[in-house]
Design a protein around this motif. Structure first.
Motif, PDB file in Angstrom:
ATOM      1  N   ARG A  96       0.834  -1.197   0.000  1.00 13.94           N
ATOM      2  CA  ARG A  96       0.000   0.000   0.000  1.00 13.94           C
ATOM      3  C   ARG A  96       0.871   1.251   0.000  1.00 13.94           C
ATOM      4  O   ARG A  96       0.613   2.205  -0.743  1.00 13.94           O
ATOM      5  CB  ARG A  96      -0.907  -0.004   1.228  1.00 13.94           C
ATOM      6  N   TYR A  97       1.909   1.232   0.827  1.00 14.96           N
ATOM      7  CA  TYR A  97       2.823   2.374   0.848  1.00 14.96           C
ATOM      8  C   TYR A  97       3.546   2.518  -0.499  1.00 14.96           C
ATOM      9  O   TYR A  97       3.693   3.630  -1.017  1.00 14.96           O
ATOM     10  CB  TYR A  97       3.867   2.225   1.961  1.00 14.96           C
ATOM     11  N   MET A  98       3.991   1.385  -1.083  1.00 10.92           N
ATOM     12  CA  MET A  98       4.740   1.458  -2.335  1.00 10.92           C
ATOM     13  C   MET A  98       3.875   1.972  -3.479  1.00 10.92           C
ATOM     14  O   MET A  98       4.378   2.635  -4.392  1.00 10.92           O
ATOM     15  CB  MET A  98       5.330   0.086  -2.692  1.00 10.92           C
ATOM     16  N   ALA A  99       2.575   1.686  -3.439  1.00  8.32           N
ATOM     17  CA  ALA A  99       1.684   2.248  -4.460  1.00  8.32           C
ATOM     18  C   ALA A  99       1.697   3.776  -4.383  1.00  8.32           C
ATOM     19  O   ALA A  99       1.765   4.473  -5.409  1.00  8.32           O
ATOM     20  CB  ALA A  99       0.270   1.702  -4.282  1.00  8.32           C
ATOM     21  N   LEU A 100       1.638   4.311  -3.155  1.00 10.09           N
ATOM     22  CA  LEU A 100       1.731   5.760  -2.971  1.00 10.09           C
ATOM     23  C   LEU A 100       3.098   6.279  -3.413  1.00 10.09           C
ATOM     24  O   LEU A 100       3.200   7.296  -4.110  1.00 10.09           O
ATOM     25  CB  LEU A 100       1.487   6.106  -1.498  1.00 10.09           C
ATOM     26  N   ASN A 101       4.146   5.591  -3.016  1.00 11.16           N
ATOM     27  CA  ASN A 101       5.506   5.982  -3.352  1.00 11.16           C
ATOM     28  C   ASN A 101       5.683   6.100  -4.863  1.00 11.16           C
ATOM     29  O   ASN A 101       6.192   7.109  -5.383  1.00 11.16           O
ATOM     30  CB  ASN A 101       6.476   4.940  -2.770  1.00 11.16           C
ATOM     31  N   ILE A 102       5.261   5.075  -5.583  1.00  9.72           N
ATOM     32  CA  ILE A 102       5.461   5.048  -7.028  1.00  9.72           C
ATOM     33  C   ILE A 102       4.670   6.157  -7.710  1.00  9.72           C
ATOM     34  O   ILE A 102       5.177   6.828  -8.617  1.00  9.72           O
ATOM     35  CB  ILE A 102       5.066   3.665  -7.590  1.00  9.72           C
ATOM     36  N   CYS A 103       3.441   6.375  -7.263  1.00 14.25           N
ATOM     37  CA  CYS A 103       2.614   7.404  -7.892  1.00 14.25           C
ATOM     38  C   CYS A 103       3.208   8.794  -7.694  1.00 14.25           C
ATOM     39  O   CYS A 103       3.324   9.580  -8.644  1.00 14.25           O
ATOM     40  CB  CYS A 103       1.197   7.341  -7.346  1.00 14.25           C
ATOM     41  N   VAL A 104       3.602   9.112  -6.473  1.00 17.39           N
ATOM     42  CA  VAL A 104       4.185  10.428  -6.202  1.00 17.39           C
ATOM     43  C   VAL A 104       5.503  10.601  -6.951  1.00 17.39           C
ATOM     44  O   VAL A 104       5.755  11.645  -7.578  1.00 17.39           O
ATOM     45  CB  VAL A 104       4.403  10.626  -4.684  1.00 17.39           C
ATOM     46  N   THR A 105       6.336   9.578  -6.910  1.00 18.25           N
ATOM     47  CA  THR A 105       7.642   9.669  -7.559  1.00 18.25           C
ATOM     48  C   THR A 105       7.515   9.808  -9.066  1.00 18.25           C
ATOM     49  O   THR A 105       8.178  10.652  -9.692  1.00 18.25           O
ATOM     50  CB  THR A 105       8.488   8.428  -7.222  1.00 18.25           C
ATOM     51  N   ASP A 106       6.671   8.983  -9.694  1.00 19.86           N
ATOM     52  CA  ASP A 106       6.530   9.038 -11.146  1.00 19.86           C
ATOM     53  C   ASP A 106       5.925  10.362 -11.608  1.00 19.86           C
ATOM     54  O   ASP A 106       6.348  10.930 -12.625  1.00 19.86           O
ATOM     55  CB  ASP A 106       5.669   7.873 -11.633  1.00 19.86           C
ATOM     56  N   PHE A 107       4.939  10.856 -10.872  1.00 20.90           N
ATOM     57  CA  PHE A 107       4.333  12.136 -11.237  1.00 20.90           C
ATOM     58  C   PHE A 107       5.373  13.254 -11.189  1.00 20.90           C
ATOM     59  O   PHE A 107       5.542  14.012 -12.155  1.00 20.90           O
ATOM     60  CB  PHE A 107       3.182  12.447 -10.285  1.00 20.90           C
ATOM     61  N   SER A 108       6.081  13.364 -10.080  1.00 25.90           N
ATOM     62  CA  SER A 108       7.046  14.450  -9.912  1.00 25.90           C
ATOM     63  C   SER A 108       8.252  14.280 -10.818  1.00 25.90           C
ATOM     64  O   SER A 108       8.736  15.252 -11.425  1.00 25.90           O
ATOM     65  CB  SER A 108       7.494  14.526  -8.448  1.00 25.90           C
ATOM     66  N   PHE A 109       8.743  13.057 -10.932  1.00 19.53           N
ATOM     67  CA  PHE A 109       9.954  12.806 -11.724  1.00 19.53           C
ATOM     68  C   PHE A 109       9.711  13.137 -13.194  1.00 19.53           C
ATOM     69  O   PHE A 109      10.536  13.796 -13.843  1.00 19.53           O
ATOM     70  CB  PHE A 109      10.371  11.345 -11.572  1.00 19.53           C
ATOM     71  N   ASN A 110       8.580  12.698 -13.742  1.00 22.22           N
ATOM     72  CA  ASN A 110       8.296  12.973 -15.144  1.00 22.22           C
ATOM     73  C   ASN A 110       8.036  14.448 -15.377  1.00 22.22           C
ATOM     74  O   ASN A 110       8.380  14.978 -16.441  1.00 22.22           O
ATOM     75  CB  ASN A 110       7.103  12.135 -15.607  1.00 22.22           C
ATOM     76  N   THR A 128      15.952  10.747  -4.224  1.00 21.96           N
ATOM     77  CA  THR A 128      15.101  11.388  -5.228  1.00 21.96           C
ATOM     78  C   THR A 128      14.703  12.797  -4.786  1.00 21.96           C
ATOM     79  O   THR A 128      14.688  13.734  -5.599  1.00 21.96           O
ATOM     80  CB  THR A 128      13.839  10.538  -5.469  1.00 21.96           C
ATOM     81  N   ALA A 129      14.378  12.964  -3.500  1.00 21.35           N
ATOM     82  CA  ALA A 129      14.016  14.295  -2.993  1.00 21.35           C
ATOM     83  C   ALA A 129      15.197  15.258  -3.105  1.00 21.35           C
ATOM     84  O   ALA A 129      15.022  16.425  -3.497  1.00 21.35           O
ATOM     85  CB  ALA A 129      13.545  14.191  -1.553  1.00 21.35           C
ATOM     86  N   GLY A 173       1.946  13.787 -14.814  1.00 24.84           N
ATOM     87  CA  GLY A 173       3.031  14.672 -14.412  1.00 24.84           C
ATOM     88  C   GLY A 173       3.578  15.474 -15.580  1.00 24.84           C
ATOM     89  O   GLY A 173       3.802  16.693 -15.472  1.00 24.84           O
ATOM     90  N   SER A 174       3.771  14.806 -16.722  1.00 20.12           N
ATOM     91  CA  SER A 174       4.268  15.503 -17.909  1.00 20.12           C
ATOM     92  C   SER A 174       3.256  16.535 -18.397  1.00 20.12           C
ATOM     93  O   SER A 174       3.616  17.657 -18.755  1.00 20.12           O
ATOM     94  CB  SER A 174       4.563  14.492 -19.021  1.00 20.12           C
ATOM     95  N   SER A 175       1.979  16.147 -18.407  1.00 24.15           N
ATOM     96  CA  SER A 175       0.938  17.075 -18.864  1.00 24.15           C
ATOM     97  C   SER A 175       0.848  18.289 -17.939  1.00 24.15           C
ATOM     98  O   SER A 175       0.716  19.433 -18.403  1.00 24.15           O
ATOM     99  CB  SER A 175      -0.414  16.361 -18.919  1.00 24.15           C
ATOM    100  N   ALA A 180       9.301  19.427  -6.841  1.00 22.06           N
ATOM    101  CA  ALA A 180      10.222  18.961  -5.806  1.00 22.06           C
ATOM    102  C   ALA A 180       9.530  18.816  -4.455  1.00 22.06           C
ATOM    103  O   ALA A 180       9.894  17.949  -3.648  1.00 22.06           O
ATOM    104  CB  ALA A 180      11.400  19.939  -5.689  1.00 22.06           C
ATOM    105  N   VAL A 181       8.526  19.643  -4.194  1.00 22.05           N
ATOM    106  CA  VAL A 181       7.844  19.624  -2.891  1.00 22.05           C
ATOM    107  C   VAL A 181       7.182  18.282  -2.592  1.00 22.05           C
ATOM    108  O   VAL A 181       7.330  17.738  -1.483  1.00 22.05           O
ATOM    109  CB  VAL A 181       6.832  20.779  -2.802  1.00 22.05           C
ATOM    110  N   PRO A 182       6.420  17.664  -3.524  1.00 24.89           N
ATOM    111  CA  PRO A 182       5.817  16.362  -3.207  1.00 24.89           C
ATOM    112  C   PRO A 182       6.849  15.288  -2.865  1.00 24.89           C
ATOM    113  O   PRO A 182       6.595  14.429  -2.013  1.00 24.89           O
ATOM    114  CB  PRO A 182       5.057  16.005  -4.493  1.00 24.89           C
ATOM    115  N   LEU A 183       8.010  15.336  -3.500  1.00 25.21           N
ATOM    116  CA  LEU A 183       9.048  14.350  -3.210  1.00 25.21           C
ATOM    117  C   LEU A 183       9.634  14.557  -1.819  1.00 25.21           C
ATOM    118  O   LEU A 183       9.938  13.584  -1.115  1.00 25.21           O
ATOM    119  CB  LEU A 183      10.154  14.426  -4.270  1.00 25.21           C
TER     120      LEU A 183
END
Length: 398
Positions: free
Chosen positions: A220-234, A291-292, A356-358, A377-380
């Motif tokens: 459950r935590y990793m689902a949140l982690n991946i979503c936040v990271t992918d959105f911000s990173f892209n 990443t942060a 994230g890209s959009s 950068a803030v969400p990360l």
């Protein structure tokens, strides 16, 4: 009974080749499709519409495709998806060669390709668990991820080269790759077990994967982690690419792709040793803080070479965590739910990354780069603080 090594596991090798062929073709046509649309219809808006249709298709089919894998079994799904995609791409290649390509055909092929990519990827997870021993999963996943990183660099380059030679060629190669991928799975000397106790098509069946994640703290935590990271990173990557292009640095996008791919490949190679020497919590915490810190440095205008290097380091850490996460999914998800859980982890990040890209593109229209970069950068940073204090990582099975 002696465990067969991955090198001598013919089922795993055949599946590895099948997925590689499928991935090569997909990436080759991925870079060629926007070029085809621009050359044929001379409309950047058409490129955006096709991208939107592809993302919307993913969103619409996501709840159903994992259920399809859990009901049908991985082998039938992989073969059917490859054959149907091969047919669609072959029709597109023939239309291009005959100078009869239409926008409606491009949209139809996009819908077919996007819709079938989801169950195929979900089925590959079930196939992997069925073909290797539990103790070999980290090594197998690391090899798969390293393959994806390398192909992710070479595939688009090869697609662009094929397109320069012939407009129809990358799509014909894509169709052939899908056909060969299906042949690899069809000729496997093993039988995929038909799932026992097939799920129905009710709302409760559709939501079973989400309910499992809700009861599994780490996933459950990793689902949140991946979503936040992918959105911000892209979002960050798009801002860097646009900025470097505006400054006349045409190599900016290539440098970022190369650094990210190298980081992913190196992280895949280090994943198994890290999993042997450290508990799961430490790599996850280190990854989110890396990443942060990368995002903060990029937001502080570190410059393209340093930004690319930092992004590569972040990809290295994230690659290790991805192997840890996928190993946990394959080891701890019940067999009758694996397709649905895999679909969540493989499709949701793709949608979030596109968002994230959009979002970055929209923000750059109204705000300066100095404001847009910190916004991603803030969400990360918030995720890093949450990760350090959350109890979810303490519940990881070591």
């Amino acid at each position: 009974m002696a465990v067969v090594s991955l090198r001598h596991n013919h089922v795993y090798q055949r599946l590895w080749i099948s997925h590689t062929l499928s991935l090569i073709g997909t990436l080759a046509s991925f870079v060629s499709l926007p070029l085809l649309i621009l050359d044929s219809f001379h409309s950047p808006a058409a490129v955006g519409l096709v991208s939107f249709v592809g993302a919307a298709t993913l969103l619409l089919v996501m709840p159903w495709t994992g259920l399809l894998v859990d009901r049908t079994g991985w082998r039938a799904v992989m073969v059917a998806c490859d054959l149907l995609r091969a047919t669609a791409l072959a029709l597109l290649a023939a239309a291009i060669a005959g100078d009869r390509v239409t926008f409606a055909l491009v949209l139809a092929v996009t819908v077919v390709n996007s819709a079938l990519s989801v169950p195929f990827l979900s089925a590959t997870g079930a196939a992997l668990r069925a073909s290797v021993e539990a103790g070999q999963l980290p090594a197998a996943l690391a090899l798969n991820q390293g393959r994806t990183a390398v192909v992710g660099i070479l595939g688009p380059v090869g697609g662009a080269a094929l397109y320069d030679d012939s407009t129809a060629l990358p799509f014909a190669v894509d169709a052939l790759s899908f056909l060969l991928s299906a042949l690899c799975v069809c000729t496997l000397r093993t039988r995929a077990r038909t799932p026992a106790g097939k799920p129905g098509f009710g709302w409760r069946d559709l939501g079973a994967g989400w309910r499992f994640l809700r009861g599994h703290p780490f996933l459950r935590y990793m689902a949140l982690n991946i979503c936040v990271t992918d959105f911000s990173f892209n979002g960050l990557v798009l801002v860097l690419v646009v900025t470097s292009s505006a400054e006349g640095n045409a190599m900016g996008a290539g440098v970022i792709m190369a650094a990210s791919g190298a980081g992913n490949a190196l992280g895949s190679a280090l994943a198994v040793p890290v999993m042997r020497w450290a508990r799961s919590r430490e790599p996850v915490v280190l990854s989110v803080w890396t990443t942060a810190a990368t995002a903060a440095a990029v937001a502080a205008q570190a410059g393209m070479p340093w930004s690319a290097l930092l992004l590569g380091i972040a990809c290295l850490a994230a690659s290790i965590v991805a192997v840890i996460t996928n190993t946990t999914i394959l080891r701890e998800t019940p067999a009758h739910l694996l397709g649905r859980v895999q679909t969540i982890f493989q499709t949701a990040p793709r949608l979030v990354a596109a968002g994230g890209s959009s979002c970055a593109g929209v923000l750059l229209t109204f705000l300066p780069v100095q404001v847009v970069l910190p916004a991603f950068a803030v969400p990360l940073a918030a995720l890093a603080l949450h990760t350090t204090s959350t109890r979810a990582l303490r519940a990881v099975h070591e």
